[in-house]
Write an enzyme that holds these catalytic residues in place. Structure first.
Site, short mmCIF file in Angstrom:
data_model
loop_
_atom_site.label_atom_id
_atom_site.label_comp_id
_atom_site.label_asym_id
_atom_site.label_seq_id
_atom_site.Cartn_x
_atom_site.Cartn_y
_atom_site.Cartn_z
N GLN A 238 -4.68 -1.33 9.32
CA GLN A 238 -4.57 -2.89 8.81
C GLN A 238 -5.12 -3.75 10.01
O GLN A 238 -4.89 -3.71 11.05
CB GLN A 238 -3.05 -3.12 8.66
N LYS B 299 0.84 -1.39 -0.13
CA LYS B 299 0.09 -0.04 0.09
C LYS B 299 0.82 1.28 0.00
O LYS B 299 0.60 2.16 -0.73
CB LYS B 299 -0.91 -0.15 1.14
N ASP C 19 -11.13 2.74 3.58
CA ASP C 19 -11.40 1.05 3.70
C ASP C 19 -13.06 1.11 3.23
O ASP C 19 -13.35 0.02 2.81
CB ASP C 19 -11.18 0.49 4.77
N1 GUN Z 1 -7.21 -6.84 6.02
C1 GUN Z 1 -7.49 -7.67 5.05
N2 GUN Z 1 -7.96 -6.83 4.05
C2 GUN Z 1 -7.94 -5.66 4.26
C3 GUN Z 1 -8.65 -4.31 3.97
O1 GUN Z 1 -9.05 -4.32 2.84
N3 GUN Z 1 -8.24 -3.34 4.68
C4 GUN Z 1 -7.74 -3.23 6.03
N4 GUN Z 1 -7.35 -2.27 6.50
N5 GUN Z 1 -7.43 -4.47 6.39
C5 GUN Z 1 -7.47 -5.64 5.79
#
Ligand code: GUN
Length: 284
Positions: free
Chosen positions: A98, A54, A121
């Site tokens: 996350q 990311k 998100d």
């Molecule tokens: N863990 C697995 N997928 C995601 C996601 O799309 N966003 C976040 N913040 N954590 C995750």
């Protein structure tokens, strides 16, 4: 009918190139860059790897941003304080924590603390509600990425049968809503579904997000179906496997996403897009 392997990596790259161009123009227009802050708690290797991807993408797209690494032992109170501080910081456009979080932290409480305007998100209850009410909102990145892949491939959706295997808040439920909005007839199947194979065989579009390697086998797939594999499972030998048994399913599918290189890169491209959208919204 030839198999089409959907190159998510390449399609994601196209999205990121377009965003990078757009960010150049927007930065000149507004006198600052979009800013995405990413919070990670602990050192889960998979999470660390996703977060690194990311951050790399934000750099590529020309964003500002910060990776905030907190120790595994961080208290919930402390994490909520860090979030509040970023909520209140006008320079921050997008903020994500996350997942998964350590067991002593209530994830839902954390999600609800992120400002809905910065919730790139799309997990905040306000944004979830707005999605289901057909109001302007921030849509979760993986479902957005899947819809972008289906559009790129030209899979017809109107009136077709879609089966989503998995009912998570992150993927299963929101992708079902997006497919419904495109006039698919949508079934959400899961671990308790009776005769799952027969249900899956009805699917013109099969989306699988269950987190079990090789869970979907050839006998569960209608010939010619479009198969979207959301799974990223680390096998004991260190290789990555999807939720779909690619070897057996690919020869009968009409189109299929590989793992890696399918949905994963699209999730990150859509995170970049959501961040630019938050930036533009906050500049209005
Ligand atoms: N863990 C697995 N997928 C995601 C996601 O799309 N966003 C976040 N913040 N954590 C995750």
């Amino acid at each position: 009918m030839g198999i089409m392997i959907i190159d998510g990596k390449q399609i994601a790259q196209q999205f990121k190139e377009e965003l990078r161009q757009q960010v150049t123009e927007l930065s000149a227009q507004y006198g600052r860059k979009p800013c995405l802050d990413v919070i990670i708690v602990g050192e889960n290797p998979a999470s660390m790897s996703y977060v690194r991807s990311k951050i790399k993408a934000t750099e590529y797209c020309g964003f500002d941003g910060e990776l905030i690494q907190l120790p595994e032992t961080t208290s919930q109170e402390e994490l909520l304080r860090v979030i509040q501080e970023r909520n209140n910081n006008d320079a921050v456009d997008g903020l994500l924590v996350q997942l998964p979080l350590p067991k002593h932290i209530d994830s839902q409480r954390v999600i609800e603390t992120i400002s809905p305007e910065k919730d790139v998100d799309g997990f905040h209850p306000t944004n979830v509600a707005r999605l289901w009410l057909n109001q302007p909102t921030i849509v979760p990145c993986t479902p957005l990425g899947i819809m972008a892949l289906l559009e790129q491939v030209g899979t017809p959706l109107e009136g077709r049968r879609a089966v989503v295997v998995g009912r998570s808040n992150i993927v299963g439920k929101p992708i079902a809503k997006l497919l419904l909005d495109k006039n698919c007839t949508v079934t959400i199947a899961h671990s308790r579904t009776a005769d799952l194979a027969a249900v899956c065989r009805e699917a013109d579009i099969l989306v699988v997000a269950v987190g079990r390697p090789h869970f979907i086998t050839a006998d569960m797939v209608k010939p010619g179906a479009t198969v979207i594999d959301v799974g990223i499972n680390r096998l004991p030998d260190g290789t990555l496997a999807g939720d779909v048994d690619y070897q057996s399913v690919a020869p009968i599918a009409g189109a299929i996403t590989p793992v890696p290189g399918g949905v994963g890169p699209m999730t990150i491209a859509m995170l970049m897009r959501n961040t630019v959208n938050c930036f533009m919204h906050r500049n209005q």
